[in-house]
Design an enzyme around this catalytic site. Structure first.
Site, PDB file in Angstrom:
ATOM      1  N   PRO A  18       0.639  -1.303  -0.056  1.00 53.25           N
ATOM      2  CA  PRO A  18       0.144  -0.162   0.058  1.00 53.25           C
ATOM      3  C   PRO A  18       0.664   1.275  -0.086  1.00 53.25           C
ATOM      4  CG  PRO A  18       0.054  -1.045   2.296  1.00 53.25           C
ATOM      5  CD  PRO A  18       0.853  -1.721   1.258  1.00 53.25           C
ATOM      6  N   CYS A 102       3.573   3.163   8.983  1.00 55.28           N
ATOM      7  CA  CYS A 102       3.961   4.349   8.417  1.00 55.28           C
ATOM      8  C   CYS A 102       4.564   5.227   9.466  1.00 55.28           C
ATOM      9  CB  CYS A 102       2.534   5.150   7.883  1.00 55.28           C
ATOM     10  SG  CYS A 102       2.896   6.257   6.619  1.00 55.28           S
ATOM     11  N   ASP A 204      12.740  -2.837   0.313  1.00 47.15           N
ATOM     12  CA  ASP A 204      13.979  -2.763  -0.514  1.00 47.15           C
ATOM     13  C   ASP A 204      13.922  -3.939  -1.571  1.00 47.15           C
ATOM     14  OD1 ASP A 204      14.536  -0.581   0.933  1.00 47.15           O
ATOM     15  OD2 ASP A 204      16.432  -1.668   1.871  1.00 47.15           O
TER      16      ASP A 204
HETATM   17  C1  LIG Z   1       4.743   6.899  -1.594  1.00 47.25           C
HETATM   18  C2  LIG Z   1       4.524   5.673  -0.301  1.00 47.25           C
HETATM   19  C3  LIG Z   1       3.588   5.867   0.351  1.00 47.25           C
HETATM   20  C4  LIG Z   1       3.348   4.935   1.097  1.00 47.25           C
HETATM   21  N1  LIG Z   1       1.917   4.981   1.919  1.00 47.25           N
HETATM   22  C5  LIG Z   1       1.866   3.911   2.900  1.00 47.25           C
HETATM   23  C6  LIG Z   1       0.615   3.639   3.370  1.00 47.25           C
HETATM   24  O1  LIG Z   1      -0.173   4.436   3.209  1.00 47.25           O
HETATM   25  N2  LIG Z   1       0.300   2.637   4.486  1.00 47.25           N
HETATM   26  C7  LIG Z   1       1.266   1.619   4.427  1.00 47.25           C
HETATM   27  O2  LIG Z   1       1.395   0.689   5.266  1.00 47.25           O
HETATM   28  N3  LIG Z   1       2.740   2.066   4.045  1.00 47.25           N
HETATM   29  C8  LIG Z   1       2.941   2.833   3.217  1.00 47.25           C
HETATM   30  N4  LIG Z   1       4.172   3.201   2.760  1.00 47.25           N
HETATM   31  C9  LIG Z   1       5.255   1.962   2.858  1.00 47.25           C
HETATM   32  C10 LIG Z   1       5.166   1.090   2.069  1.00 47.25           C
HETATM   33  O3  LIG Z   1       4.015   0.142   2.050  1.00 47.25           O
HETATM   34  C11 LIG Z   1       6.295  -0.069   2.261  1.00 47.25           C
HETATM   35  O4  LIG Z   1       6.290  -0.455   3.376  1.00 47.25           O
HETATM   36  C12 LIG Z   1       7.801   0.714   2.008  1.00 47.25           C
HETATM   37  O5  LIG Z   1       7.805   1.623   0.945  1.00 47.25           O
HETATM   38  C13 LIG Z   1       9.026  -0.471   1.940  1.00 47.25           C
HETATM   39  O6  LIG Z   1       8.725  -1.316   0.913  1.00 47.25           O
HETATM   40  P1  LIG Z   1       9.614  -0.808  -0.454  1.00 47.25           P
HETATM   41  O7  LIG Z   1      11.013  -0.709  -0.030  1.00 47.25           O
HETATM   42  O8  LIG Z   1       9.254  -2.206  -1.371  1.00 47.25           O
HETATM   43  O9  LIG Z   1       9.161   0.481  -0.996  1.00 47.25           O
HETATM   44  C14 LIG Z   1       4.373   4.057   1.606  1.00 47.25           C
HETATM   45  C15 LIG Z   1       5.613   4.137   0.850  1.00 47.25           C
HETATM   46  C16 LIG Z   1       5.737   5.134  -0.092  1.00 47.25           C
HETATM   47  C17 LIG Z   1       6.889   4.861  -0.853  1.00 47.25           C
END
Ligand SMILES: Cc1cc2nc3c(=O)[nH]c(=O)nc-3n(C[C@H](O)[C@H](O)[C@H](O)COP(=O)(O)O)c2cc1C
EC number: 1.3.1.-
Length: 340
Positions: A18, A102, A204
């Site tokens: 998300p 978050c 990541d």
């Molecule tokens: C632009 C953005 C918005 C995000 N919004 C949420 C959110 O609404 N709820 C949530 O649980 N995590 C949110 N996250 C965190 C992501 O779900 C995820 O846990 C985090 O980006 C790490 O994963 P990744 O390294 O694959 O990006 C957000 C991340 C980004 C980059």
């Protein structure tokens, strides 16, 4: 491998994370169409005063969405969160996900998201209140702890399992880490060993190899990809294919990407309307072209365009001038993920 959340057997174990402002319905649909086994909608505020806002109703619009429809809620008050969960289930949510991951303050001004991890008693109250309020599965997304000296993911996982939470998603960073440093997977592995509900590893994951590595390191049931899917929603089928066969899918054809973008943009405009649609599409277009030759220059010019027609035409011209159809997309892949 697939994962079961309550009555829902998911198609595979490669999920889209998300992301507020990113994983709106058109983007979730695209990711699912391109292989994501599961998607959770953007956060819905638990504050009842916000439910009637246009933004909130857009976020809870699931028309035509592939099942199961999962909605994330965030807040700090157990009763508000329980009411919010009920409200969303009445509007079609089949799974409720609670956000304790978050790190961004503005999400709810102060004490919510991963800030809650500091107060285990409150976490327990929230989880019991939400699980007791709805008869659909409730899942939890969280971080490894408050800061590196206070990694309480194991406690939170135990509290969650005892409260009846159906699945845990763990981002391998603490709240204090924000998006700095590398995600670590040892805590996710420890959580996986300590509970019997499904655990999803997040943080990541940028490639099929990394997905395989994280699954092996953590023993998790699934992985969740966030930022690496921005502008590259076909990463889900690439990962799914690699996990299943051990071989790589070739990069998509240029004309396929162009068609996907066109479909995505048209769905995006229909969802947001002309004015907001053009503006919010800019970031997606920027991500699509980020790793392509001439992409940055194009992005800057495209950002000045104010109408749907001009935006669509510019995207078309960019693709036409750069590549011949029938060729595969050539993009530089970097492991550099931008902070949220
Ligand atoms: C632009 C953005 C918005 C995000 N919004 C949420 C959110 O609404 N709820 C949530 O649980 N995590 C949110 N996250 C965190 C992501 O779900 C995820 O846990 C985090 O980006 C790490 O994963 P990744 O390294 O694959 O990006 C957000 C991340 C980004 C980059």
């Amino acid at each position: 491998m697939s994962v079961q959340i309550g009555p829902y057997l998911l198609r595979n174990n490669v999920f889209v994370a998300p992301m507020a402002g990113v994983t709106d319905r058109p983007f979730r649909q695209l990711c699912k169409q391109l292989g994501a086994g599961y998607a959770v909608s953007e956060m819905a505020a638990s504050n009842p005063r916000l439910w009637a806002t246009e933004k909130s109703s857009r976020r809870t619009d699931h028309t035509g969405e592939m099942e199961p429809k999962a909605v994330q809620i965030a807040g700090a008050d157990p009763q508000d969160l329980a009411d919010c969960a009920r409200f969303n289930v009445e509007r079609g949510a089949q799974i409720i996900d609670i956000n304790m991951g978050c790190p961004v303050k503005k999400v709810c001004n102060s004490w919510c998201g991963s800030a809650l991890l500091q107060d285990e008693a409150l976490v327990e109250k929230i989880l019991h209140a939400v699980v007791g309020a709805v008869d659909v599965p409730v899942t939890l997304k969280f971080r490894t702890g408050w800061d590196r000296l206070n990694k309480n993911a194991l406690n939170i996982a135990r509290i969650a399992e005892d409260a009846g939470i159906a699945m845990l998603t763990l981002h391998g960073r603490t709240r204090a880490d924000g998006y700095k440093g590398d995600a670590e997977y040892d805590t996710i592995a420890a959580v996986k060993r300590s509970v019997s509900i499904p655990v999803v590893a997040n943080g990541d994951i940028t490639s099929p190899e990394k997905a395989k590595y994280v699954l092996e390191q953590t023993g998790a049931d699934a992985i969740m990809v966030g930022r690496a899917a921005q502008g590259r929603p076909w990463i889900f089928r690439e990962i799914e294919h690699f996990l299943r066969t051990g071989s790589h899918l070739p990069a998509p054809y240029v004309d396929e990407v162009r068609a996907l973008m066109d479909e995505h943009l048209r769905a995006h405009y229909a969802f947001y309307g002309d004015f907001l649609g053009v503006r919010t599409a800019r970031k997606h277009i920027g991500w699509y072209v980020r790793d392509l030759a001439g992409g940055e220059e194009f992005r800057q010019k495209m950002n000045l365009l104010e109408s749907i027609d001009a935006q669509l035409q510019a995207v078309d011209q960019f693709f036409e001038s750069q590549w011949s159809f029938g060729e595969r997309l050539q993009y530089r892949l970097s492991d550099d993920l931008q902070p949220a």
